[in-house]
Design a protein around this motif. Structure first.
Motif, short mmCIF file in Angstrom:
data_model
loop_
_atom_site.label_atom_id
_atom_site.label_comp_id
_atom_site.label_asym_id
_atom_site.label_seq_id
_atom_site.Cartn_x
_atom_site.Cartn_y
_atom_site.Cartn_z
N LEU A 1 11.94 14.89 -5.67
CA LEU A 1 13.00 14.36 -4.83
C LEU A 1 12.79 14.63 -3.35
CD1 LEU A 1 15.76 15.85 -7.09
CD2 LEU A 1 14.93 13.51 -7.15
N ILE A 2 11.90 15.52 -3.03
CA ILE A 2 11.73 16.00 -1.66
C ILE A 2 11.07 14.91 -0.80
CG2 ILE A 2 10.59 17.73 -0.22
CD1 ILE A 2 12.88 18.79 -1.98
N ARG A 3 11.68 14.65 0.34
CA ARG A 3 11.11 13.68 1.28
C ARG A 3 10.33 14.36 2.40
NH1 ARG A 3 16.01 9.34 1.97
NH2 ARG A 3 16.13 8.84 -0.24
N SER A 4 10.66 15.64 2.65
CA SER A 4 10.03 16.34 3.75
C SER A 4 9.96 17.82 3.43
CB SER A 4 10.87 16.12 5.01
OG SER A 4 10.40 16.88 6.09
N PHE A 5 8.77 18.42 3.66
CA PHE A 5 8.72 19.86 3.54
C PHE A 5 7.65 20.48 4.41
CE2 PHE A 5 5.72 19.37 -0.09
CZ PHE A 5 4.86 20.44 0.11
N LEU B 1 7.70 12.30 -1.13
CA LEU B 1 7.34 12.98 0.11
C LEU B 1 6.82 12.00 1.16
CD1 LEU B 1 7.26 15.84 1.32
CD2 LEU B 1 4.84 15.89 0.72
N GLN B 2 7.47 12.02 2.31
CA GLN B 2 7.07 11.17 3.43
C GLN B 2 6.61 11.98 4.62
OE1 GLN B 2 10.77 9.08 3.98
NE2 GLN B 2 10.15 7.41 2.64
N PHE B 3 7.17 13.18 4.81
CA PHE B 3 6.89 14.03 5.96
C PHE B 3 6.35 15.37 5.48
CE2 PHE B 3 10.41 11.23 6.90
CZ PHE B 3 10.05 10.65 8.10
N LEU B 4 5.20 15.76 5.99
CA LEU B 4 4.61 17.04 5.60
C LEU B 4 4.19 17.79 6.85
CD1 LEU B 4 3.47 19.03 3.48
CD2 LEU B 4 1.40 17.62 3.42
N LEU B 5 4.66 19.03 6.97
CA LEU B 5 4.26 19.92 8.06
C LEU B 5 3.44 21.04 7.46
CD1 LEU B 5 4.30 21.15 10.91
CD2 LEU B 5 6.54 22.12 10.36
N LEU B 6 2.22 21.17 7.92
CA LEU B 6 1.34 22.27 7.51
C LEU B 6 1.20 23.21 8.69
CD1 LEU B 6 -1.45 20.16 5.77
CD2 LEU B 6 0.45 21.38 4.68
N GLU B 7 1.42 24.48 8.45
CA GLU B 7 1.37 25.46 9.54
C GLU B 7 0.42 26.59 9.19
OE1 GLU B 7 4.54 28.03 12.17
OE2 GLU B 7 5.23 26.30 11.06
N HIS B 8 -0.40 26.98 10.15
CA HIS B 8 -1.37 28.08 10.01
C HIS B 8 -2.45 27.76 8.99
CE1 HIS B 8 0.64 31.12 12.52
NE2 HIS B 8 1.76 30.60 12.06
N ILE B 9 -3.18 26.71 9.20
CA ILE B 9 -4.35 26.41 8.37
C ILE B 9 -5.48 27.28 8.90
CG2 ILE B 9 -5.92 24.64 7.51
CD1 ILE B 9 -2.99 24.23 6.71
N GLU B 10 -5.94 28.23 8.08
CA GLU B 10 -6.82 29.27 8.60
C GLU B 10 -8.28 29.15 8.18
OE1 GLU B 10 -4.69 32.67 7.24
OE2 GLU B 10 -3.30 32.61 8.93
N SER B 11 -8.59 28.22 7.29
CA SER B 11 -10.00 28.08 6.91
C SER B 11 -10.30 26.63 6.52
CB SER B 11 -10.35 29.01 5.75
OG SER B 11 -9.88 28.50 4.52
N LEU B 12 -11.55 26.28 6.65
CA LEU B 12 -11.97 24.93 6.28
C LEU B 12 -11.82 24.72 4.77
CD1 LEU B 12 -13.03 22.32 7.46
CD2 LEU B 12 -15.35 23.20 7.18
N GLN B 13 -12.02 25.78 4.00
CA GLN B 13 -11.86 25.69 2.54
C GLN B 13 -10.41 25.35 2.17
OE1 GLN B 13 -12.71 29.31 0.42
NE2 GLN B 13 -12.46 28.35 -1.57
N ILE B 14 -9.45 26.02 2.81
CA ILE B 14 -8.03 25.72 2.55
C ILE B 14 -7.73 24.28 2.97
CG2 ILE B 14 -5.68 26.23 3.32
CD1 ILE B 14 -6.49 29.19 3.37
N TRP B 15 -8.24 23.87 4.12
CA TRP B 15 -8.02 22.50 4.57
C TRP B 15 -8.55 21.49 3.55
CZ3 TRP B 15 -5.31 19.28 7.10
CH2 TRP B 15 -5.78 17.98 7.27
N GLN B 16 -9.77 21.71 3.06
CA GLN B 16 -10.36 20.78 2.10
C GLN B 16 -9.54 20.70 0.81
OE1 GLN B 16 -12.51 18.64 2.74
NE2 GLN B 16 -13.53 19.40 4.54
N GLN B 17 -9.03 21.84 0.35
CA GLN B 17 -8.20 21.84 -0.86
C GLN B 17 -6.90 21.07 -0.63
OE1 GLN B 17 -7.66 25.81 -2.32
NE2 GLN B 17 -9.85 26.20 -2.44
N LEU B 18 -6.29 21.30 0.54
CA LEU B 18 -5.05 20.57 0.86
C LEU B 18 -5.33 19.08 1.01
CD1 LEU B 18 -3.41 23.02 3.41
CD2 LEU B 18 -2.47 22.36 1.18
N MET B 19 -6.40 18.75 1.68
CA MET B 19 -6.72 17.34 1.92
C MET B 19 -6.96 16.61 0.60
SD MET B 19 -6.83 15.40 4.46
CE MET B 19 -6.60 13.75 3.88
N THR B 20 -7.65 17.26 -0.31
CA THR B 20 -7.90 16.65 -1.62
C THR B 20 -6.58 16.34 -2.31
OG1 THR B 20 -9.99 17.81 -1.85
CG2 THR B 20 -8.98 17.02 -3.87
#
Length: 160
Positions: free
Chosen positions: A67-71, A99-118
């Motif tokens: 149900l979440i549109r933004s987190f 989900l339409q709006f996503l805020l990601l804060e404090h991405i600290e490594s390329l590995q975490i970014w790749q997992q989130l992006m996938t």
């Protein structure tokens, strides 16, 4: 006077002043009336996962994620492992079908970014993505790759 005797409109006016974690912790397990109010609230307001316990996050994910549109997903000094916990539990972003709006804060490594992006590729309705404190050491090629991944998201119209 019981809590349930107060009108729903009053509760929906109070809920924005409480954190997502407090809302889940206090109201989710009371009864179906309050779970319905939480559903109404989360359809109108962003869910900020910055200050939510692991237990409350599990409740949030299980009952409210479709149900979440933004987190907001954050790793901070107060909650340094929230993003890692989200990823390590192998939670699926495709459960957030609204989900339409996503805020990601404090991405600290390329590995975490790749997992989130996938996992973001499964967000079929994501139109707005915001990233704060992208703390990855990168070169021009890595940065180009990151931006290409972002703009390949199917419905993305805004990136900040």
């Amino acid at each position: 006077m019981s809590m349930k005797s107060l009108p729903a409109e009053l509760w929906l006016m109070v809920f924005p002043y409480l954190s997502t974690g407090d809302l889940i912790h206090i109201f989710h397990s009371l009864n179906s009336y309050f779970r319905r109010l939480l559903i109404d609230h989360f359809q109108l307001y962003s869910a900020d996962l910055k200050f939510i316990s692991e237990y409350d996050f599990d409740e949030f994910y299980q009952y409210y994620s479709p149900l979440i549109r933004s987190f907001r997903l954050c790793s901070s000094a107060d909650y340094p492992s929230q993003t890692n916990a989200f990823l390590s539990q192998n939670l699926r972003l495709d459960r957030f079908v609204s989900l339409q709006f996503l805020l990601l804060e404090h991405i600290e490594s390329l590995q975490i970014w790749q997992q989130l992006m996938t996992r973001m590729n499964d967000l079929s309705n994501l139109t707005h993505l915001s990233i704060c404190r992208f703390e990855i050491l990168y070169d021009a090629q890595t940065l180009t790759s990151i931006f290409n991944q972002i703009w390949c998201l199917p419905k993305l119209v805004t990136f900040i």
